[in-house]
Write a protein that holds these residues in place. Structure first.
Motif, PDB file in Angstrom:
ATOM      1  N   TRP A   1       0.846  -1.204   0.000  1.00  0.00           N
ATOM      2  CA  TRP A   1       0.000   0.000   0.000  1.00  0.00           C
ATOM      3  C   TRP A   1       0.882   1.256   0.000  1.00  0.00           C
ATOM      4  CZ3 TRP A   1      -1.036   3.666   4.087  1.00  0.00           C
ATOM      5  CH2 TRP A   1      -2.010   4.595   3.749  1.00  0.00           C
ATOM      6  N   LEU A   2       1.900   1.262   0.862  1.00  0.00           N
ATOM      7  CA  LEU A   2       2.792   2.426   0.911  1.00  0.00           C
ATOM      8  C   LEU A   2       3.547   2.575  -0.402  1.00  0.00           C
ATOM      9  CD1 LEU A   2       4.160   2.007   4.537  1.00  0.00           C
ATOM     10  CD2 LEU A   2       2.696   3.852   3.707  1.00  0.00           C
ATOM     11  N   TRP A   3       3.923   1.395  -0.985  1.00  0.00           N
ATOM     12  CA  TRP A   3       4.680   1.416  -2.237  1.00  0.00           C
ATOM     13  C   TRP A   3       3.842   2.037  -3.357  1.00  0.00           C
ATOM     14  CZ3 TRP A   3       5.245  -2.413  -6.568  1.00  0.00           C
ATOM     15  CH2 TRP A   3       6.417  -2.171  -7.303  1.00  0.00           C
ATOM     16  N   SER A   4       2.518   1.755  -3.289  1.00  0.00           N
ATOM     17  CA  SER A   4       1.640   2.281  -4.332  1.00  0.00           C
ATOM     18  C   SER A   4       1.486   3.796  -4.214  1.00  0.00           C
ATOM     19  CB  SER A   4       0.258   1.630  -4.228  1.00  0.00           C
ATOM     20  OG  SER A   4      -0.407   2.140  -3.077  1.00  0.00           O
ATOM     21  N   ARG A   5       1.814   4.328  -3.047  1.00  0.00           N
ATOM     22  CA  ARG A   5       1.701   5.783  -2.854  1.00  0.00           C
ATOM     23  C   ARG A   5       2.961   6.524  -3.245  1.00  0.00           C
ATOM     24  NH1 ARG A   5      -1.614   8.049   0.838  1.00  0.00           N
ATOM     25  NH2 ARG A   5       0.130   9.154   1.753  1.00  0.00           N
ATOM     26  N   ASN A   6       3.952   5.812  -3.742  1.00  0.00           N
ATOM     27  CA  ASN A   6       5.234   6.431  -4.062  1.00  0.00           C
ATOM     28  C   ASN A   6       5.109   7.427  -5.196  1.00  0.00           C
ATOM     29  OD1 ASN A   6       7.922   6.986  -4.460  1.00  0.00           O
ATOM     30  ND2 ASN A   6       8.251   5.169  -5.718  1.00  0.00           N
ATOM     31  N   GLU A   7       5.247   8.695  -4.876  1.00  0.00           N
ATOM     32  CA  GLU A   7       5.299   9.711  -5.930  1.00  0.00           C
ATOM     33  C   GLU A   7       6.083  10.904  -5.408  1.00  0.00           C
ATOM     34  OE1 GLU A   7       1.603  11.719  -6.777  1.00  0.00           O
ATOM     35  OE2 GLU A   7       0.728  10.976  -4.923  1.00  0.00           O
TER      36      GLU A   7
ATOM     37  N   PRO B   1       6.865  14.307  -3.850  1.00  0.00           N
ATOM     38  CA  PRO B   1       6.009  15.064  -2.925  1.00  0.00           C
ATOM     39  C   PRO B   1       5.361  16.260  -3.621  1.00  0.00           C
ATOM     40  CG  PRO B   1       8.159  14.648  -1.960  1.00  0.00           C
ATOM     41  CD  PRO B   1       8.238  14.199  -3.375  1.00  0.00           C
ATOM     42  N   ARG B   2       4.074  16.414  -3.367  1.00  0.00           N
ATOM     43  CA  ARG B   2       3.354  17.534  -3.970  1.00  0.00           C
ATOM     44  C   ARG B   2       3.036  18.557  -2.903  1.00  0.00           C
ATOM     45  NH1 ARG B   2      -1.536  15.815  -7.619  1.00  0.00           N
ATOM     46  NH2 ARG B   2      -2.351  15.654  -5.502  1.00  0.00           N
TER      47      ARG B   2
ATOM     48  N   LYS C   1      -1.590  22.617  -3.085  1.00  0.00           N
ATOM     49  CA  LYS C   1      -2.951  22.300  -2.651  1.00  0.00           C
ATOM     50  C   LYS C   1      -3.846  23.502  -2.930  1.00  0.00           C
ATOM     51  CE  LYS C   1      -1.238  19.322   0.992  1.00  0.00           C
ATOM     52  NZ  LYS C   1      -0.564  19.556   2.267  1.00  0.00           N
TER      53      LYS C   1
END
Lengths: 576, 325
Positions: free
Chosen positions: B31-37, B39-40, B43
């Motif tokens: 799950w954490l790996w799928s969030r790898n992007e 940083p944005r 907002k």
């Protein structure tokens, strides 16, 4: 009575024998006094900030509402050391006489009843979870190392006599204000702001109202108007925390062994007409007095009481089950009961005085004082010439706390080793607000001399118009880095520095010039220049410059009013 | 002593516990790996802020009043436009945005006149406003600016809520402008039913004149000192983003040189003039004329007109001119 107590433990005796009512009352009086002065201290510290007084009309000059430097002005060590270094007492430092005369008459009541650092130390001394009573009693006996504070004092006194004021490093009031103002409070602010902003960012109305309420309630004291950051504040705070934690091992170890103000008052207390009488015959060595002793002044029977070490906390008198200990005016001067002399070795005293004497030329043998002054050592407006400044500054940090832009920062070695934590302006952190004179208002010793707004701006106090005879106070001079300036180096319009320049006429002026850009087009841009005579060195240009990392306009201290020699212009020099 | 053998029950228990732990760890890891992007930080909120109200055609588009105290000038100008009730409805939260940019006193004419601000606060309350907010994002230390401009005291006396700028109350807004894309905006200025711009006319060394449109610089946080690099476009981008209900221009005292900060009262002219209207470009065009400038000398006016924010030739519209004794 003694016979029936013989088989009881000390604690049982403590319970069994109700000690004198008078003794208990005076202990409560002391606690009330300590709380009062601690609260007063924090109140004044929190008031060392201009928070915006919306009731005031625009005509009123901006001042603080309370005498925030009171504790420093009452501080005998500040008075004695600045008197030695400057041969005078500045403004309200005369208030220290109250404590000095009081100490001569009755002893170190300041340590036990007033000193806010002493109160904090006492408070933190009460957390000794796993130490046995026997160990605590042992730790409260007088030890030879407790005389170190006198030797520290002698070294500081030697330095002060020869015009380098170092007492502020360890003076308890200066130490406490500096630690809180430049480290502990900013850290508390950071933590609280993070918490409240996290609530506010939730976008849930109730939590936002909670955050707003938190800001407005805490904003009256604990929270500053905006977050403050200080140069190497971490180390200042770490030392402070170490001092507090030290109490866990030895009760009030700072007060007993380090505090040069305590040492000074220990010396003064030898003439005291108030003191202890012991009835040695009644003492059965239960050691309850030692268990509760704050100053390690040997209150127990059998040996003389050390007058110079006693904080007058009255714990011993309160807990003694046999009325061995009695404080009274004009006690009998029995050498078996009272020792007025501090535990000083003449040889050590002379050595420590000599150490101070040697330190001063060592400090100044480095580059930085006589030669090659640091160009970025920009002192607050009204500061005295460097040697006079170092003879007065106690690094209390009040100027840093009060500066509305966070520009005033603790120096490291910009002014040499001896100038550590003295104030200097860092224009990336803030700038000198043109009409503001609060740093001089709070300085207790006149290192930053108290000046009025009119004096700072070089205006006539009556008319408010520029006075040809009075020059504005200049803390430095701005210089352009044409290789980084947008209109100069890149042909891009900017002149933010000119917009922010507060003098009238402006010290930063512009000329329209044609510039060829890389694509061959010719455009007209306004290029800024600095008029060295008009510039006061406030640094708002450096602060506002859009070249973020190393600004294209920056201030160095040349031309500062306080110096006769650090000048560019013939007209401003000393020898003209 | 012989070791006891693992029985079936123990085997099942232990292996299922280990299995659940391994699965949970793997699940969390993937799950954490799928969030790898990358940083944005962006907002930003997209929103053009339009606070305009419909005005009857019979009303003059602009009122210019001369010769009186700031209080008289303000109330006459608003009355000529049909009164504050034309703009403020009962129960409205009204934000007044004066210029409180500098640590200067009113005589130096670097900030909006405090008496004028007080009068406008009173007019808003008389029209039924629930709450009147007075705020600005100052250039100098805000605490000093708010006090020494006299505006905080004047506005509070009239019952307004004075808000000092605070870092935590800035939010990123998407401007979608020609130049400005995302900038932090001081939210108390835009969280309103009605917004009234209360600028002062001043000389400005870079764009020659600062009035209503330029006053919106005071809504921004961040490194707004970069805006000077293209001052005209950035002014118009800001004016496109926020469309005020009303603009009331203070020209009681006018700083004619060494702007926008001034400091010397010899640079100040007493013009005893206030202009009010719903067309921010027309108001600024009039303000520029007070400084003796041609509209070509203030390039952002033409750009704003091109964008449809208003018209420069205010003389051609229904201007009501009033001279007080």
């Amino acid at each position: 009575m003694d016979a029936e107590n013989a088989n009881k433990t000390p604690a049982e005796k403590y319970e069994a024998v109700k000690h004198s009512v008078r003794g208990r009352r005076i202990r409560w009086a002391r606690r009330i006094s300590q709380s009062f002065f601690l609260i007063l201290f924090f109140f004044l510290l929190f008031q060392t900030e201009f928070r915006g007084d919306f009731d005031q009309s625009s005509a009123e000059s901006i001042q603080l509402n309370y005498p925030v430097s009171l504790f420093l002005e009452m501080d005998p060590l500040v008075a004695v050391s600045t008197a030695l270094s400057t041969h005078a007492l500045y403004n309200k430092v005369i208030l220290a006489l109250i404590i000095i005369v009081g100490t001569i008459l009755i002893g170190r009541f300041f340590c036990g009843w007033i000193c806010p650092l002493g109160t904090l130390n006492q408070f933190f001394s009460s957390f000794k979870p796993e130490r046995k009573a026997a160990a605590r009693i042992e730790a409260n006996r007088y030890k030879g190392w407790m005389a170190v504070k006198y030797y520290i004092l002698f070294a500081f006194i030697a330095l002060a006599i020869f015009t380098s004021l170092q007492v502020g490093l360890l003076d308890p009031i200066a130490f406490l204000i500096r630690s809180l103002a430049t480290s502990i409070l900013p850290a508390v602010n950071t933590a609280l702001r993070h918490g409240l902003d996290w609530l506010y960012a939730s976008n849930i109305r109730a939590l936002q109202i909670l955050a707003d309420t938190g800001y407005s309630v805490l904003g009256a004291g604990l929270l500053s108007y905006k977050p403050q950051y200080y140069n190497f504040g971490f180390f200042i705070g770490a030392i402070f925390i170490a001092v507090l934690v030290g109490n866990r091992f030895i009760t009030r170890f700072w007060c007993r062994g380090i505090c040069p103000l305590g040492a000074l008052m220990g010396l003064l207390s030898r003439w005291s007409i108030f003191g202890m009488e012991k009835d040695h015959a009644k003492c059965d060595n239960c050691n309850l007095c030692l268990l509760h002793c704050q100053g390690a002044c040997d209150p127990q029977g059998g040996i003389p009481w050390r007058q110079s070490e006693c904080h007058l906390c009255f714990n011993c008198q309160s807990v003694c089950p046999h009325d061995v200990i009695k404080f009274k005016f004009f006690p009998k001067q029995d050498p078996k009961s009272i020792n007025e002399q501090p535990d000083l070795k003449r040889r050590r005293a002379m050595e420590s005085f000599a150490a101070g004497l040697i330190a001063l030329p060592l400090f100044r043998a480095s580059l930085g004082f006589f030669k090659n002054r640091n160009e970025r050592l920009i002192r607050p407006p009204g500061s005295l010439e460097e040697d006079d400044f170092l003879a007065r500054c106690i690094r209390c940090g009040q100027c840093m706390k009060v500066c509305p832009t966070n520009a005033i920062q603790p120096a490291l070695f910009e002014s040499g080793i001896e100038g550590i934590w003295t104030p200097m302006l860092v224009m990336r952190a803030g700038y000198c607000e043109y009409n503001c004179v609060l740093c001089g208002e709070v300085c207790p010793t006149g290192a930053i001399w108290k000046i009025t707004e009119a004096q700072k701006l070089g205006k006539s106090p009556e008319t408010g118009e520029p006075d040809p005879d009075a020059k504005p106070v200049k803390i430095g001079t701005a210089f352009l880095d044409q290789g980084r300036c947008l209109p100069w180096a890149m042909g891009i319009p900017c002149i933010v520095c000119e917009e922010f320049c507060p003098t009238s006429p402006k010290a930063i002026w512009t000329l329209e010039e044609k510039v060829t850009r890389s694509d061959g087009t010719v455009i007209t841009v306004k290029r800024p220049r600095v008029d060295v005579d008009r510039c006061v060195g406030c640094g708002i240009c450096e602060h506002a410059c859009p070249v973020q990392d190393r600004p294209a306009i920056y201030v160095t201290n040349v031309g500062e009013t306080r110096s006769r020699t650090n000048q560019i212009r013939l007209e401003s020099g000393a020898y003209n | 002593m012989p070791e006891e053998k693992t029985n079936r029950r123990q085997f099942l228990e232990r292996s299922s516990r280990a299995g659940v732990a391994a699965l949970a760890a793997s699940g969390a890891g993937f799950w954490l790996w799928s969030r790898n992007e990358h940083p944005r930080r962006d907002k930003a909120v997209v929103q053009v802020r339009n606070y305009r109200v419909r005005i009857p055609e019979t009303m003059p588009s602009m009122a210019i009043v001369t010769g009186g105290s700031p209080v008289q000038l303000a109330s006459e100008a608003v009355r000529a436009l049909g009164g504050m009730r034309s703009f403020v409805a009962r129960g409205d939260v009204v934000v007044l945005k004066p210029n409180i940019g500098w640590d200067r006193v009113p005589q130096q004419a670097a900030n909006t006149n405090p008496d004028l601000v007080r009068k406008v606060v009173e007019l808003c309350f008389e029209a039924g406003a629930h709450k009147v907010v007075v705020t600005d994002v100052s250039c100098n230390d805000p605490r000093r600016c708010f006090q020494r401009s006299g505006i905080a005291a004047a506005a509070e006396a009239a019952g307004a809520t004075v808000i000092l700028p605070e870092e935590r109350k800035f939010r990123d807004y998407r401007f979608n402008g020609e130049l400005l894309s995302v900038w932090p905006v001081f939210t108390p200025i835009v969280e309103a039913d009605k917004v009234i711009n209360l600028p002062i006319v001043k000389h400005h060394n870079l764009c020659n004149a600062t009035m209503g449109l330029k006053n919106w610089y005071g809504m921004l946080g961040g490194r707004r000192n970069q805006l000077h690099q293209n001052i005209d476009i950035s002014i118009v981008d800001l004016a496109t983003f926020i469309r005020p209900t009303l603009t009331i221009l203070d020209a009681y005292r006018v700083l004619v040189s060494n702007g926008p900060q001034g400091g010397n009262i010899n640079d100040v002219r007493l013009m005893k003039t206030v202009a009010a209207g719903t067309d921010p470009v027309a108001i600024d065009a009039f303000g520029a004329s007070l400084l003796g400038l041609k509209t070509q000398q203030v390039p952002y006016l033409a750009i704003a007109q091109e964008r449809g924010l208003g018209r420069i030739d205010f003389e051609q519209t229904s201007v009501k001119r009033i001279k007080l004794a």
